[in-house]
Write a protein that holds these residues in place. Sequence first.
Motif, PDB file in Angstrom:
ATOM      1  N   LEU A  73       0.886  -1.096   0.034  1.00  0.00           N
ATOM      2  CA  LEU A  73       0.238  -0.069   0.038  1.00  0.00           C
ATOM      3  C   LEU A  73       0.856   1.052  -0.091  1.00  0.00           C
ATOM      4  O   LEU A  73       0.560   2.285  -0.617  1.00  0.00           O
ATOM      5  CB  LEU A  73      -0.782  -0.195   1.108  1.00  0.00           C
ATOM      6  N   SER A  74       1.739   1.273   0.763  1.00  0.00           N
ATOM      7  CA  SER A  74       2.883   2.491   0.637  1.00  0.00           C
ATOM      8  C   SER A  74       3.587   2.571  -0.688  1.00  0.00           C
ATOM      9  O   SER A  74       3.647   3.806  -1.137  1.00  0.00           O
ATOM     10  CB  SER A  74       4.033   2.025   1.770  1.00  0.00           C
ATOM     11  N   GLN A  75       3.781   1.551  -1.211  1.00  0.00           N
ATOM     12  CA  GLN A  75       4.292   1.521  -2.611  1.00  0.00           C
ATOM     13  C   GLN A  75       3.500   2.172  -3.687  1.00  0.00           C
ATOM     14  O   GLN A  75       3.494   3.113  -4.504  1.00  0.00           O
ATOM     15  CB  GLN A  75       4.847   0.208  -3.074  1.00  0.00           C
ATOM     16  N   VAL A  76       1.964   1.708  -3.398  1.00  0.00           N
ATOM     17  CA  VAL A  76       0.934   2.330  -4.335  1.00  0.00           C
ATOM     18  C   VAL A  76       0.604   3.580  -4.089  1.00  0.00           C
ATOM     19  O   VAL A  76       0.577   4.367  -5.094  1.00  0.00           O
ATOM     20  CB  VAL A  76      -0.510   1.568  -3.845  1.00  0.00           C
ATOM     21  N   SER A  77       0.731   4.046  -3.036  1.00  0.00           N
ATOM     22  CA  SER A  77       0.497   5.649  -2.509  1.00  0.00           C
ATOM     23  C   SER A  77       1.618   6.373  -3.299  1.00  0.00           C
ATOM     24  O   SER A  77       1.534   7.389  -3.901  1.00  0.00           O
ATOM     25  CB  SER A  77       0.729   5.815  -0.837  1.00  0.00           C
ATOM     26  N   GLU A  78       2.864   5.913  -3.331  1.00  0.00           N
ATOM     27  CA  GLU A  78       4.037   6.696  -3.940  1.00  0.00           C
ATOM     28  C   GLU A  78       4.010   6.579  -5.426  1.00  0.00           C
ATOM     29  O   GLU A  78       4.089   7.627  -6.061  1.00  0.00           O
ATOM     30  CB  GLU A  78       5.241   6.090  -3.471  1.00  0.00           C
ATOM     31  N   LEU A  79       3.381   5.503  -5.978  1.00  0.00           N
ATOM     32  CA  LEU A  79       3.193   5.408  -7.562  1.00  0.00           C
ATOM     33  C   LEU A  79       2.144   6.379  -7.957  1.00  0.00           C
ATOM     34  O   LEU A  79       2.371   6.892  -8.949  1.00  0.00           O
ATOM     35  CB  LEU A  79       3.156   3.997  -7.925  1.00  0.00           C
TER      36      LEU A  79
END
Length: 242
Positions: free
Chosen positions: A42-48
Amino acid sequence: MLKKRRSLLFFLFLIFASCNAQNEAPKELKVKEIITDKNVTLSQVSELLEEQTELHSINIINWDTFSYTPKADFRIAHANNQIWLKYYVTEENILAQVDTINGGVAGDSCVEFFFDPKADGNYYNFEFSCIGMPHLAYGPGRRARQFVDEEKIKEHIEITSSLGNEPFAERTGGHSWEMTIIIPASILNADEGIQLKGLKTRANFYKCGDRTSERHYLSWNAVGTETPDFHRPEYFGSLVFE
């Protein structure tokens, strides 16, 4: 006399703005595909989403009786046959009383994504309170809904909110919060095996709070009903999954 005149002019402005919004052509949004690993967090999704997508606003007042307008925006993309969403909200009051999946989260500080994959009038209503409590059902209208199983929702949908996940009574004084959501196509019970890539669909995005001190009902695409009603797929805009 001057005060009454100003009040009348403001009232007429609200009516004009509402009618003007409802007469607009349906919006179209291209949903970008993001190429990434399958085990993305989820953290990576937020950044992307921050890095690769545009910000869209949920700011249409369809009913002048409810003129309060919190700031509500979102980003959307798809990857690995998942829909990625990120909401950004700033509002005066926040409420998160509902503590059960498929409960009445629309009464809390809530964001919603109504999604009609086949553009045939049968849609999913994804609703999330500000602490990420989900509500999900499927059907052709408000009174013909079939709830998605709670265990399946817990297993398949990933949600994180900057407000955490614990219920609370209404808080006043101005608040901002964000929420990131991963919705896999596997949660679409009535559309088994559907592939998002290349799909032309219909949807709408909402911000509401039916039990908050300042009730509000905002939409991304205009809704042309006389009273608040989000369960109207004829007023959805278009989503095109690249």
